[in-house]
Each structure stands twice: as structure tokens, then as C-alpha cells.
Design an enzyme around this catalytic site. Sequence first.
Site, mmCIF file in Angstrom:
data_model
loop_
_atom_site.group_PDB
_atom_site.id
_atom_site.type_symbol
_atom_site.label_atom_id
_atom_site.label_comp_id
_atom_site.label_asym_id
_atom_site.label_seq_id
_atom_site.Cartn_x
_atom_site.Cartn_y
_atom_site.Cartn_z
ATOM 1 N N THR B 180 5.491 -9.239 3.229
ATOM 2 C CA THR B 180 4.471 -8.178 3.253
ATOM 3 C C THR B 180 3.219 -9.102 2.609
ATOM 4 O O THR B 180 3.026 -9.931 2.053
ATOM 5 C CB THR B 180 4.675 -7.111 2.144
ATOM 6 O OG1 THR B 180 4.897 -7.817 1.063
ATOM 7 C CG2 THR B 180 5.903 -6.447 2.591
ATOM 8 N N GLU B 325 8.575 -3.197 5.824
ATOM 9 C CA GLU B 325 9.710 -3.051 5.141
ATOM 10 C C GLU B 325 10.898 -1.915 6.056
ATOM 11 O O GLU B 325 11.923 -1.542 5.534
ATOM 12 C CB GLU B 325 9.453 -2.301 3.739
ATOM 13 C CG GLU B 325 8.996 -3.279 2.758
ATOM 14 C CD GLU B 325 7.404 -3.211 2.740
ATOM 15 O OE1 GLU B 325 7.015 -3.008 3.712
ATOM 16 O OE2 GLU B 325 6.908 -3.528 1.794
ATOM 17 N N LYS B 432 -3.226 10.516 -10.863
ATOM 18 C CA LYS B 432 -2.119 11.346 -11.656
ATOM 19 C C LYS B 432 -2.798 12.068 -12.833
ATOM 20 O O LYS B 432 -3.214 11.543 -13.842
ATOM 21 C CB LYS B 432 -1.086 10.361 -12.376
ATOM 22 C CG LYS B 432 -0.245 9.652 -11.152
ATOM 23 C CD LYS B 432 -0.708 8.384 -10.814
ATOM 24 C CE LYS B 432 0.205 7.610 -9.966
ATOM 25 N NZ LYS B 432 -0.772 6.153 -9.317
ATOM 26 N N TRP B 437 -0.688 15.356 -8.441
ATOM 27 C CA TRP B 437 -1.382 14.122 -8.020
ATOM 28 C C TRP B 437 -2.639 14.893 -7.410
ATOM 29 O O TRP B 437 -2.603 15.987 -6.715
ATOM 30 C CB TRP B 437 -0.601 13.615 -6.898
ATOM 31 C CG TRP B 437 0.509 12.629 -7.627
ATOM 32 C CD1 TRP B 437 0.640 12.331 -8.973
ATOM 33 C CD2 TRP B 437 1.323 11.693 -6.829
ATOM 34 N NE1 TRP B 437 1.684 11.206 -9.003
ATOM 35 C CE2 TRP B 437 1.873 10.978 -7.630
ATOM 36 C CE3 TRP B 437 1.684 11.699 -5.540
ATOM 37 C CZ2 TRP B 437 3.019 10.125 -7.289
ATOM 38 C CZ3 TRP B 437 2.765 10.434 -5.152
ATOM 39 C CH2 TRP B 437 3.212 9.870 -6.010
#
Lengths: 542, 542
Positions: B180, B325, B432, B437
Site C-alpha cells: 500500500t 488489501e 469524532k 461521527w
Amino acid sequence: MQDYELTIQHALWRIKRLFPRKEIVTKQEVGVHRTTYGEMVPRINQLAGALRRLGIKEGDRVGTLCWNNYRHLELYYAVPCMGAVLHTLNLRLFPKDLQFVIEDADDQVIFIDQTLIPILNQLAGKIPAVKRLVLISNGQPVPEHQLGEMLDYETLLAAESTDYPWPQLKEQSAAAMCYTSGTTGNPKGVVYSHRSQFLHTMGVLQVDNLALSEKETVFPIVPMFHANSWGLPYACGFAGSKIIFPDRWMGDAPSVVELAETEGATIVAGVPTIWTNVAGYLEQTGKRLPKVHTVICGGSAIPRSLMERMDKLGLHMLHAWGMTETSPLGSTGVVRSWIPENQVLDRRLTQGIAVSGVEIRIADPASFEELPWDGVAFGEIQVKGPWIAKGYYNNADPEKMTPDGWFRTGDVAKIDPDGHIIIVDRTKDVIKSGGEWISSVDLENAIMGHPKVLEAAVIGLPHPRWDERPVAFVVERPEYKGKVTSEEIREFLDGKIAKWWLPDEIRFITEVPKTSVGKFDKKVLRSGAKPFTEAANATAQR
Amino acid sequence: MQDYELTIQHALWRIKRLFPRKEIVTKQEVGVHRTTYGEMVPRINQLAGALRRLGIKEGDRVGTLCWNNYRHLELYYAVPCMGAVLHTLNLRLFPKDLQFVIEDADDQVIFIDQTLIPILNQLAGKIPAVKRLVLISNGQPVPEHQLGEMLDYETLLAAESTDYPWPQLKEQSAAAMCYTSGTTGNPKGVVYSHRSQFLHTMGVLQVDNLALSEKETVFPIVPMFHANSWGLPYACGFAGSKIIFPDRWMGDAPSVVELAETEGATIVAGVPTIWTNVAGYLEQTGKRLPKVHTVICGGSAIPRSLMERMDKLGLHMLHAWGMTETSPLGSTGVVRSWIPENQVLDRRLTQGIAVSGVEIRIADPASFEELPWDGVAFGEIQVKGPWIAKGYYNNADPEKMTPDGWFRTGDVAKIDPDGHIIIVDRTKDVIKSGGEWISSVDLENAIMGHPKVLEAAVIGLPHPRWDERPVAFVVERPEYKGKVTSEEIREFLDGKIAKWWLPDEIRFITEVPKTSVGKFDKKVLRSGAKPFTEAANATAQR
């Protein structure tokens, strides 16, 4: 990468989370039964609860003697997802074979459609190991039987919670089993694992396989007791396709056409006989099914005339090849982009090209050596892959695997350079002459090309020098009865087949013996055939 | 069922046996290089022989620093099929990161395209563990470098047999790896197994996934060093699709369009930037690509305006979501049959629906409890499946897995009741506030809707009571410089967002800092931001 177990529980996740609104429609005596995946999921949970309450544990076999309907689909989900093994019983087996498979599989419980009670009743008192019978019915009066107490499907479900704690399953564990309807000896059990069912489903959804998707409406007229209904139930679950079930009205063309039309079928699937009936009905009535874009056809070769008729009716047939032992998808007749237009029909009539996940070869009968893909050489089709059997339940017929691990299909074929499989015979019917094979089917077709011949069946008979040599059994057309000679037929064949394929004897008979499904019964021919005469032996050695 | 190992060798079997005639076309300085799978297979065998001669053993990592071309495809086959691990090096990494990944993976050999020598030359003397470099070139003069001796690709191949004894591989063994390009810390290695590559490929070929088939001509403009080129190389091998490779001419719209046109591309794949360029070029020139029926687009969200422009140009975009991934296919924007016509575009702009084989959930940031798919609640996307990472190479970032075994993507999304994923933020950017959220992206878009605002970036800053509260950094349009007030923006937002989302402070700046690829660099914003004033704290508590 994650050690994610490939199980049918994934299909359950998909129908619950992604496709709750998609419909499952089942034909009934009057009208249809209509439900959705969303309504079915709680019932699948209840069914698993009921099975547990009946004492079914992981690995136990649960039999189903059912038509194609939504409750059979619930069993397709609940039984494997709770860790038990779905054993779909073939309702067309002879009673002694049905008894054998129930005993061989050691079915603990059998779920039975009300209309099929008479079939199981033939085994009344003979299947003591089956602990429970569960009746699936719409409340009609139950036919008389001596099978003892039956539990009621809906009553069982109603008593259970709509939640079920699905266990963590291993992908190698058994999910289902199905018996071959072998013409010789006992039926043989094929055990499907969760992994094989998952992978087969991943194949069915591919464009060059059966190309199922969410937007399709799938009408499986192939029985759910036959080779996983060609994988369609789980494929519909993965894809979210709407399903139409014919219940027991499978052979009835008007009913099939009406259901396909009113429910908007786009992909239909069944054996050639069904399509012969449907084609006749459409031709007769002038009806058409414009929404149907694919008619999946398998089980036996598609006659050219049928495919042509269906083309004219706007129904595109896709031939698929496989067997119980191959889950069943082995190859499909998707036409390759490079095939010239004038060869397309020929290629569509072949058994097609191996699908992703399946390796295929044709092999010499004796040495198992691979034969070339030249469209000429023929040998047994042998296959490898994650959804191909490695043997049978209880190790029946261990000879079905080659020493190097390929499954022997018993089909004899040639493969053309483009990879199209062209089946020419079965290994048990092919004639082994001097280390070479002669296709009995090709020979029969050549003889039946003679204008005075109605039917011809060819078998191999033992021969002192060549191991086997072909003998043709010929039925003349009524108007030529007693007026056809062996010489005439030999002359006709000259140039049409290799010289060494010429039958050593031509024997005239009044009728070719046939099996219950109308195929030539060569077993009967073989057992009744007189051996070669000396004269014939002399001829063959010429 | 057979214990058939799911390996990339199956793709090798298919291209050899079923698709030898299908073409692989690679753009070159002048014209194209043209080969077929049939011609490539002996070269793949030779390449495996060459690797063995170089001392590569099962499990060894083989690096490639290459563009999209036929030799890179040969490496895609030879390296994993001989049991080694293909490590595709991202040529866009910073030198220190490139050095890190080569060392971390312990690459034994690196294959390098001639034009990329300057990139690797920045590491001259710094990668002593790499035993050999193999130069891939068309014979042009080699740029100056201090990398020492290089072997020549074609010379190596020429010395080897066109047969290779492919080993029996286990499906769990490593086939490839990819790092990545994390914005923080070192790149992290993802190791793909043969099994995961096989299964991912079985998915890509499905109708509701990328729908590859033999009849398609596929043009992957997504780099082969980036997440398996979205799985297209092996998918083309399984399906037998013709492939067009752009080599290094990926960003150049005229070249992309010309190649697609002359080679008959039907499916093209690349990131939004490419399609923005292509759309502009087509609009300007009046050219069209009528054969292209699908433009696969991933890597980042598709701007609505781009999809609308492409629709007008007759180019249907299919949005796909995933990451290194996830192999990478996680979901596709195939539109469900029940979506009304006037909502289709909206749904196509989402990240789509989980493909077969991938389970998805959104989870609460703290408790990991699953959140409802109501199109409102949002949480981190977490995924499960046979081609999803269970961690990183050398156990980098063990926090990426939840205790119950789901991979944490770092993407924050809501999911609508139909299963469409709508990404709203990244976990590192989401604010947060008091256990809830706030999407920084949604807030930015709302503020940028103000006619006087050019750009707005929102970050969360530590807050004594609410944990974090949003602060907006706003750039006015030049003509309104110094003429916009915080109050004005607050009033504008009133009714457009939840009251508790209102930024506690609005700070005017001259420009939003950006990363090398033009994205808002919130890391820079955060590190330079002054903490909240007392006054702001008071406001937030109102």
C-alpha cells in the site's frame, strides 16, 4: 489472505442482506405461491431449529423427496447451513434403488411432498433406519399409506425461533449428496462439500458459463433432486435472481410456457425432451416467449432439428455438459468469437468448452495417455477440478479415478482444436477393436442414414483376434420389411466411415429394445446376442 | 470432491489449451507489439527456467518495476506458477519507500523496464540484498546508471527450454505481493495467495462483477503494479479475452483513444483522472469509441459531472470499489433491477454492492458493533472474504483486524437498504464528536456549495468536552476575498446539515495544502492548526 471458509452460508448472507425483496414463485394447483428471500430467511432459521429439535446433528443426512418448490429451496439452505447433509432423493428411481440409496446414505429424516407419498409408500416397512418423516403439503387430504406417523412441515417451523445460531463450518465438510441412476449395479453416491458448491456457484455466475445475474428471472425445470438442479438454486441466491419453480408440472408444455410468460422468465433450464414439447406447443399455438434469452439445455445431446426449431422460435439454446459427479457444470456451448458464422450452429451442438475451474482431457482407454485435440482422435473424457468427484460414497466403484487423479466420466469424445468437446459414445458402448475405439453411435447414425432403415443399434461382440468387433442390429422401415440386404448396407457405408469400422455382421431385428426413458438398451442386446459365426470371423480378418 | 489446489497454474492451462490464438497487444514507441497466448506460453516456460537458473526457489520474492506490457504479463504467469512470489513495485513511490519495500520484501531479483532505470538508479548502492537485475528492453540505448551489471531478459529466455516442469503448488502458498502507498509511516505489504487470486478471478468473470468473457477485448489502463491491475491479467487468462496494454502511455488521452479504437477495446479500466482526460479529448475532437461498452472506474469516487459527460459520449462507467488489501474487488456499481430510472445515476455513483465472495458491514468506531443499512448511520467499512487481507507482511499494523476477524478498511460509509455503499470519509479524517461521527467530506461539500467559497477543508480538533469538534478552513473565491463572514457560512449551512455538525470555527486561509496527487493534505492542516479558543469551546457547548 483470510482463512474464509467457502460455505453455502455465504448464499444465506447474500439473500438476507442484499436481495430480501427478490421473489420466489412456485406453481400450485391453482395459481402460484409467492414469497421473497426476505420472507424465506426467518423460515430457513425456523427449519434449522426444527431439524435440531428432531435430533439432526452435523454430518447427519437429511433426505428430501420433493419437486421444485420454495420449501425444497428452504431445505437447500437450512440443511447444509446447519452442518447436516442434504440428500435429494430421485423420485424416478426403481423402489429397490430408492430403498438402497436411503439405506446407503443412512438418511435420518425424510421430507416428502404430499403427492409423492405413493412412491415412498412402496418402501413401507423397509426403511426402519429413517427416524422421522416430515410431510410437506398445502393441506390437501393425505393419500393412504403405511409409512406410520408423519410430522407436518409448517407445524414444525411454527414452533421454532426465527433466529438460528448458524455454526462455523469447515469448507471441506459435506453439504449435500446425490446418487447417480446407474444402469448397472446399485446407484452410487456423490458427496458435495460446501467448498465444491461454493466454487461451482462462483462458476455458474460467469459470463461464459450460465451467466446468471440479479436482473435475470430463472426458471429451473431441471429437477432439484437431479445434480443440484444444475447449481441454479445457490447461483440464484448468490446473484439474487428471481426464481420460478414449476413444482411437479415440469413436463407439461402449456403450463411451462404460461408460467414463463406470466412471471417473466429470462433464463430457463431443462433437458431436450422438455424443449421438444415446448417447441411443438409454441409452433401449434403461435405463442412466443420474447423475454427468454437463454434456454439452458443439458442431460443429453441436443438434436440439430430441435436447435433449429428453437432458433426459429426466437429461443436461443445453450448446451451445457456435465453429470452428477461434476456438480454438474463441466462445459458450456458458448460460441467463441473466432468461429465463422456458418460454423456457429455446429459448435453450439457440441458439448462445448471447459468452464473456468474445470480441466479436461481425452485419454487412451488402456494407457490413460492424453490424446490430441485434433477433432479426430477420441478417448474417454477425464476431468479435474474443485467441484469434480474424487470417488463415490462408501468407496463404490474405485475404478472411476485414474492413477494420476483424474475422474473418468465414462463419456467418449473427441475435442477439436478450439476446445469443443464432441461426445461420440459411452465407454461401455464403444467398440474396442484391436486397441482402437469405434464409436457405436457414429456407426448407428451412419446406418440410419440409409433410406430403408428405421433404427440401428451397434454393439461390440467378443472376437478372437480383434478383442471386439461391431455388429449392427437393424430394423427396416415397414415398407422394406425383408427387402434389405447386408450387402446393400455395407455398400451404402463404403466411403462414409473408415473401412475397419464396417460391422462384421448385420442382423435384422423387428425392434431395438429400449430403456424406460426410450434410449437403446444395449445391455439387453448384448446379453441376448449370439456370438460371431466362424464365417464372420473370417470376414473380419480380411 | 477432488482436493484440487486453486492456483494460477489453472490460468496457464486455459491460455495454453483453450485460447492460444487470442492476442496480447502492447503499445510501443512506434506501432504495437503483437503476440498471442499460444506464442507466450513457451516463453513463460523459458522465463520460469531462467528464474530457476538465477537461483529463484519456491517462496522467493521476484520484484518487477515495469509498465503494462506483455513481458510483465509473462512475469505475472511464470513467477507464481513456478512457486515464487511476484512483487510488483510501485514506480510512483518516493525513493525511500521504494527502498523500504524492496528490503522489506527481500526481493532476490528485480525485472526492470528500460525506461524505469532512472527510478531504480536513485537507490544505486542501497539495495545490496537484490542479487540480480534483469533488463527488459527493446534494444534502445540504456540510460546511464550505477546499478551494476544487468542481465538481458530476452537473452535469459533464449537459453532455456520451452518446457518447464511446473511444480504441484499448495493453494495457500504466496503468489504475489503488493504494498500500500500509505500516507503515514512505511508502506505495508499485502501477500496474495494462489487461492485468493484464483477466487478473485472467479469473481471478476461474473456478470454482476466485471463481466469479462472470451468475446471481450480488455484494455487495462490501471497499472499492473497497482493491486493486480484490478485482477484483469488473470481474469483475461481465465476468460481468454484479448488484452491491450498501453505500456507507459497511460495518461495520454489521444494515445489511449487511438489504441482502444484500432484494437477494438470493449472493456476499458482506469482511475477517474484518465477518463476526465479522455472525455475532454473526445469532446474536443468529436471522436467516439462505439465498441467500448464498459468503462470500469475505481481508485476514487467518480464525480457526477464526469459520469454525465461520459454517458453523453456513449461511454458507460461502472464504478468498482476496493483496495490493495481486498485484491482489490470488493463491490461494483451494477444497478439493481428494482431501482427506478430516475435514481439510476445516483446509485451508479455509489461504491456499489458487495460482489459474490465478499461480506461487508459498517461498524461503530468504538464498539465494532454492526450499524444498520438505513442510508443514514455511518461507520467503518469492514470486510470478510477469501481474497481479503488478514493482516500485513511482517505483521505491520496488527490493528487492522477486528477481534472478530473482519478487515478494517479505514473507509467510512453508510449503506442504503438496497446494499449500496456510500463512502463518506476516511476513518483518519472523520470527526469524532461526543461518540458520534461527523463526515468531514460531507461538511466540506456543504460549505463548498456556498457561492462565495472556492475551497473548504474540514478537520477535527481536540475538544475538552466533545473529544473532537469540526473546524472548517475556507478559501474564498478571489472576487470575495476578505468579504465572507463565518456567520454568513453558518447561516448558509443551517438546515443543510444536522445542527451539531456545524463547525465550531471557520478559519479563512489562502489555499488548502495539497498532496502530490492534488488531494487535500489534512495531515498538514492538522499539524499546523491552532487549538480551539475558549470562546469556541463555549459556543460548542451551547
